[in-house]
Design a protein around this motif. Structure first.
Motif, PDB file in Angstrom:
ATOM      1  N   GLU A 183      42.503  37.738  39.973  1.00 24.70           N
ATOM      2  CA  GLU A 183      43.514  37.298  39.013  1.00 24.70           C
ATOM      3  C   GLU A 183      43.637  38.283  37.856  1.00 24.70           C
ATOM      4  N   THR A 184      42.510  38.809  37.392  1.00 31.05           N
ATOM      5  CA  THR A 184      42.526  39.778  36.285  1.00 31.05           C
ATOM      6  C   THR A 184      43.367  40.999  36.627  1.00 31.05           C
ATOM      7  N   HIS A 185      43.282  41.450  37.875  1.00 30.45           N
ATOM      8  CA  HIS A 185      43.960  42.687  38.265  1.00 30.45           C
ATOM      9  C   HIS A 185      45.251  42.438  39.046  1.00 30.45           C
ATOM     10  N   GLY A 186      45.631  41.171  39.216  1.00 31.77           N
ATOM     11  CA  GLY A 186      46.866  40.864  39.913  1.00 31.77           C
ATOM     12  C   GLY A 186      46.873  41.309  41.357  1.00 31.77           C
ATOM     13  N   LEU A 187      45.715  41.198  42.026  1.00 28.23           N
ATOM     14  CA  LEU A 187      45.574  41.676  43.389  1.00 28.23           C
ATOM     15  C   LEU A 187      45.220  40.544  44.342  1.00 28.23           C
ATOM     16  N   GLU A 188      45.666  40.680  45.591  1.00 26.37           N
ATOM     17  CA  GLU A 188      45.184  39.792  46.637  1.00 26.37           C
ATOM     18  C   GLU A 188      43.698  40.038  46.842  1.00 26.37           C
ATOM     19  N   VAL A 189      42.958  38.980  47.083  1.00 24.40           N
ATOM     20  CA  VAL A 189      41.525  39.087  47.304  1.00 24.40           C
ATOM     21  C   VAL A 189      41.209  38.768  48.754  1.00 24.40           C
ATOM     22  N   VAL A 190      40.448  39.650  49.378  1.00 23.74           N
ATOM     23  CA  VAL A 190      39.975  39.440  50.738  1.00 23.74           C
ATOM     24  C   VAL A 190      38.457  39.483  50.698  1.00 23.74           C
ATOM     25  N   THR A 191      37.799  38.411  51.133  1.00 24.20           N
ATOM     26  CA  THR A 191      36.342  38.410  51.121  1.00 24.20           C
ATOM     27  C   THR A 191      35.804  38.756  52.501  1.00 24.20           C
ATOM     28  N   GLY A 192      34.675  39.444  52.520  1.00 20.81           N
ATOM     29  CA  GLY A 192      34.040  39.843  53.770  1.00 20.81           C
ATOM     30  C   GLY A 192      33.335  41.169  53.596  1.00 20.81           C
ATOM     31  N   THR A 193      32.437  41.476  54.508  1.00 20.68           N
ATOM     32  CA  THR A 193      31.744  42.755  54.479  1.00 20.68           C
ATOM     33  C   THR A 193      32.691  43.866  54.915  1.00 20.68           C
ATOM     34  N   LEU A 194      32.308  45.099  54.630  1.00 23.42           N
ATOM     35  CA  LEU A 194      33.114  46.223  55.097  1.00 23.42           C
ATOM     36  C   LEU A 194      33.278  46.176  56.618  1.00 23.42           C
TER      37      LEU A 194
END
Length: 292
Positions: A183-194
């Protein structure tokens, strides 16, 4: 509104209530406050109670024993009728601090959103001695790592987060950190390992593997995103001074952090150590940093 992708946490949230539930089952909060609640709902109103960690000044991370499985996060509002109590004394909402453990009494309704939005809040109760702002610590680490080698952030529309290796945070707190950072950076967040995101096709190859060599993550890049990994160093050794009578051991943690854009573009914070202060806030130092 920008759609946010938070794979681990969001998929565990039931659509109507913002809570974890088996397929086909919708969990609902208790219809009445438990016996002994000091600040019940107004006469004639139903109420529900749960314990949450306050993250920042407006986000709640559900506690492990919460009615929604310990994974949910919420926003909330207050008004002049909301009763706020800190350390057994009347207080104001402005007296609440990030990291406090709050007993939240509200009408039991949760708006269909992510994070879930609580209905009218009747009371917020806190004990300042329970304050532990680990979420604030790791949000600060992410911000500092974001600022390091800013060229790695250019043109990104997504941010990947792997907090699975962090100890000391509940699943709800990890979800709160992920959402707040995105939210701070206005970006979509995707969780998971590389490795998980690589397998899901988020990354594109920079080059083909040489003959006789297997395909490798080192040959890939994330054109649209940058990935962060925070991991607790469970093998860290502490050299602590001798404690005098009545002195308590400091609360410490050690961790490593990484920002990755490609096999040729990454930044590392290594051998980091953090200590919790008496007020529940944390400070940390970086043992060494490096760029790849």
């Amino acid at each position: 509104m920008r759609k946010r992708t938070i794979t681990a946490a969001a998929l565990l949230l039931a659509l109507a209530a913002g809570c974890a539930a088996p397929a086909g089952e919708v969990l609902t909060p208790p219809s009445t406050a438990p016996a002994g609640t000091e600040t019940p709902a107004p006469t004639g109103e139903d109420s529900a109670v749960m314990t949450c960690r306050l993250v920042g000044d407006g986000l709640l991370a559900e506690g492990e024993d919460g009615p929604y499985g310990g994974t949910a996060i919420f926003t909330f509002g207050t008004d002049g009728d909301t009763v706020v109590t800190v350390d057994g004394e009347p207080a104001q909402v402005s007296d609440l601090r990030s990291g406090m453990l709050l007993t939240v009494t509200w009408n039991g309704a949760v708006a269909e959103s992510y994070p879930g939005q609580l209905g009218p809040v009747y009371a917020l109760t806190a004990d300042s001695g329970d304050t532990d702002d680990r979420c604030g610590l790791y949000l600060q680490v992410l911000e500092d790592l974001w600022a390091a080698d800013p060229g790695l952030n250019e043109g990104v529309t997504q941010v990947g987060l792997d907090l699975s290796g962090l100890t000391g945070l509940t699943q709800g707190e990890k979800a709160a950190v992920a959402w707040a950072f995105g939210e701070t950076h206005g970006l979509e967040v995707v969780t998971g390992t590389l490795e998980e995101l690589w397998a899901q096709g988020y990354f594109t190859p920079m080059t083909e593997p040489a003959e006789g060599y297997e395909d490798s993550l080192a040959l890939y890049q994330w054109e649209d995103g940058v990935h962060f990994t925070l991991t607790t160093d469970t093998e860290a050794a502490w050299n602590l001074p001798a404690l005098g009578p009545g002195e308590e051991s400091p609360v410490l943690t050690a961790f490593n952090a990484q920002k990755w854009r490609s096999g040729l573009g990454a930044y590392f914070f290594s051998d980091c150590t953090a200590q919790r202060g008496a007020d529940g806030t944390w400070t940390y130092t970086v043992g060494s940093d490096a760029i790849a």
